[in-house]
Motif scaffolding. Structure first.
Motif, short mmCIF file in Angstrom:
data_model
loop_
_atom_site.label_atom_id
_atom_site.label_comp_id
_atom_site.label_asym_id
_atom_site.label_seq_id
_atom_site.Cartn_x
_atom_site.Cartn_y
_atom_site.Cartn_z
N ILE A 1 -7.55 3.58 -12.60
CA ILE A 1 -7.27 2.25 -12.03
C ILE A 1 -8.53 1.72 -11.35
O ILE A 1 -8.57 1.55 -10.14
CB ILE A 1 -6.08 2.30 -11.05
CG1 ILE A 1 -6.27 3.43 -10.02
CG2 ILE A 1 -4.77 2.46 -11.78
CD1 ILE A 1 -5.27 3.37 -8.87
N GLN B 1 -9.05 8.46 -10.14
CA GLN B 1 -9.05 7.04 -9.77
C GLN B 1 -9.71 6.18 -10.85
O GLN B 1 -9.57 4.95 -10.85
CB GLN B 1 -9.76 6.82 -8.44
CG GLN B 1 -11.24 7.13 -8.44
CD GLN B 1 -11.85 7.09 -7.06
OE1 GLN B 1 -12.00 6.03 -6.49
NE2 GLN B 1 -12.18 8.25 -6.51
N THR C 1 0.86 -1.18 0.00
CA THR C 1 0.00 0.00 0.00
C THR C 1 0.89 1.23 0.00
O THR C 1 1.84 1.32 0.79
CB THR C 1 -0.91 0.03 1.24
OG1 THR C 1 -1.74 -1.13 1.24
CG2 THR C 1 -1.78 1.28 1.25
N ASN D 1 -8.43 -1.25 -8.70
CA ASN D 1 -7.56 -1.14 -7.53
C ASN D 1 -8.14 -0.16 -6.52
O ASN D 1 -8.94 0.72 -6.87
CB ASN D 1 -6.16 -0.69 -7.94
CG ASN D 1 -5.43 -1.73 -8.76
OD1 ASN D 1 -5.62 -1.84 -9.96
ND2 ASN D 1 -4.61 -2.53 -8.10
N THR E 1 0.39 0.40 -9.98
CA THR E 1 -0.41 -0.83 -9.86
C THR E 1 0.23 -1.98 -10.65
O THR E 1 0.17 -3.13 -10.22
CB THR E 1 -1.85 -0.60 -10.35
OG1 THR E 1 -1.83 -0.06 -11.68
CG2 THR E 1 -2.57 0.38 -9.44
N GLN E 2 0.85 -1.66 -11.78
CA GLN E 2 1.51 -2.69 -12.57
C GLN E 2 2.76 -3.22 -11.86
O GLN E 2 3.19 -4.35 -12.12
CB GLN E 2 1.87 -2.15 -13.95
CG GLN E 2 0.65 -1.97 -14.85
CD GLN E 2 0.97 -1.20 -16.13
OE1 GLN E 2 2.12 -0.85 -16.38
NE2 GLN E 2 -0.05 -0.94 -16.93
N GLU F 1 -1.24 -2.55 -4.46
CA GLU F 1 -2.65 -2.93 -4.41
C GLU F 1 -3.55 -1.77 -4.06
O GLU F 1 -4.69 -1.68 -4.51
CB GLU F 1 -2.83 -4.05 -3.38
CG GLU F 1 -4.22 -4.64 -3.36
CD GLU F 1 -4.33 -5.87 -2.48
OE1 GLU F 1 -5.32 -5.99 -1.75
OE2 GLU F 1 -3.41 -6.70 -2.52
N SER F 2 -3.05 -0.84 -3.22
CA SER F 2 -3.88 0.26 -2.75
C SER F 2 -3.06 1.54 -2.66
O SER F 2 -1.88 1.51 -2.30
CB SER F 2 -4.49 -0.08 -1.38
OG SER F 2 -5.30 0.97 -0.91
N HIS G 1 -1.19 3.94 -13.08
CA HIS G 1 -1.05 2.70 -13.84
C HIS G 1 0.29 2.03 -13.54
O HIS G 1 0.36 0.81 -13.32
CB HIS G 1 -1.15 2.98 -15.33
CG HIS G 1 -2.51 2.73 -15.89
ND1 HIS G 1 -3.04 1.48 -16.02
CD2 HIS G 1 -3.45 3.59 -16.35
CE1 HIS G 1 -4.25 1.56 -16.55
NE2 HIS G 1 -4.53 2.84 -16.75
#
Length: 307
Positions: A184, A181, A133, A187, A163-164, A168-169, A160
């Motif tokens: 994504i 947001q 996170t 997520n 997250t890639q 996760e958060s 992006h």
């Protein structure tokens, strides 16, 4: 069952780990101290909590660093195991006080530098953590959140990218535009609103403030902050007004179209206290200009609140 009791009986995702980058070193220490004390109290009150491995520790901070080479390039290093940990990474991309040396020249770290260090630490985790996170009080590139001409979508690209890489958060505070947001949608993206803190601080520090439509008004300094000002006006039961920035779109000065004037839309301000709310103050030019315009309209006291 009370919320705290439910938390104590919930199986943790993994052993808690806090990776506070150099930009958030002091904040990380304060967060860590609070959690250490809170978990000790919970373990003393609830036997279940104390049975979880790693629930009670003297420190949840994980030793990490981003040393730089003489060329200015850097690398991320984590000096202890994070396998199976529930990691929280803290980074302040607006901490301009940190410096590094390139070929004998001293450079102040920019948001780009802090963001690159964040990615280096995530890369150093190497996919071994149970969950990652990112806590970013000021969302990186949040001012470049939309495309209105042939231009980059920096904030969406950054989300992006994170997250890639396995994040996760993402948790931020009062994002410039929460709709980013949408970049994504699968997520978790949390933007914590400081409305309560603003109102609490105002009432605590200005005891003679009269919160009614005859004595108080909330002002949006531009059209972008309209939604925020409307919310405050509805919560407090007062009137609102707004300024809009009339710009000269025929030329660019210092990377932006210069402001010609601030035009006001709203009811009479004479004798009223005024609250100006916004999510950020960059140069302060707009706030000073708006405050000047309000005084010319015979406003009483002016309070400025910015996340």
């Amino acid at each position: 069952m009370k919320r705290h009791d439910k938390l104590a009986d919930t199986l943790p995702v993994g052993t808690l780990g806090i990776l506070a980058l150099e930009s958030s070193h002091d904040m990380g220490k304060r967060v860590n101290d609070y959690i250490v004390d809170w978990r000790k109290d919970r373990a003393a009150q609830n036997a279940t909590a104390s049975t979880f491995a790693g629930y009670n520790r003297d420190s949840f901070l994980i030793d990490s660093a981003c040393p730089r080479f003489g060329s200015g390039e850097a690398k991320g290093i984590i000096n202890e195991s994070v396998r199976g940990d529930d990691l929280y990474l803290l980074v302040d991309v607006c901490n301009y006080s940190l410096t590094y040396t390139v070929c004998g020249h001293t450079n102040h770290m920019s948001p780009d530098d802090h963001y690159q260090d964040l990615k280096r630490i995530i890369a150093a985790v190497g996919g071994k953590a149970r969950r990652i996170t990112v806590i970013m009080p000021f969302l990186y590139e949040s001012r470049q959140h939309r495309r209105s001409a042939r231009e980059s979508l920096d904030c969406a690209m950054a989300l992006h990218e994170l997250t890639q890489m396995g994040v996760e958060s993402i948790i931020t505070f009062d994002a410039h535009d929460p709709r980013v947001q949408n970049a994504i949608p699968l997520n978790s993206f949390e933007t914590v609103q400081p409305t309560y803190q603003f109102i609490k601080a105002l009432l605590k520090n200005v005891p003679d403030l009269k919160v009614d439509a005859d004595h108080l008004m909330v002002i949006s300094p531009d059209e972008g902050a309209m939604g925020r000002a409307v919310y405050y006006a509805n919560v407090l039961g007062i009137d609102m007004g707004m300024f809009y920035k009339r710009r000269d779109y025929s030329r660019i000065v210092d990377g932006r179209n210069p402001i010609i004037a601030h035009e006001f839309l709203g009811s009479d301000l004479q004798g009223k206290d005024v609250i100006i709310v916004d999510d950020m103050i960059s140069s302060g030019e707009s706030m000073i200009d708006v405050a000047t315009q309000l005084k010319q309209r015979k406003a009483n006291r002016i309070f400025v609140a910015a996340t």
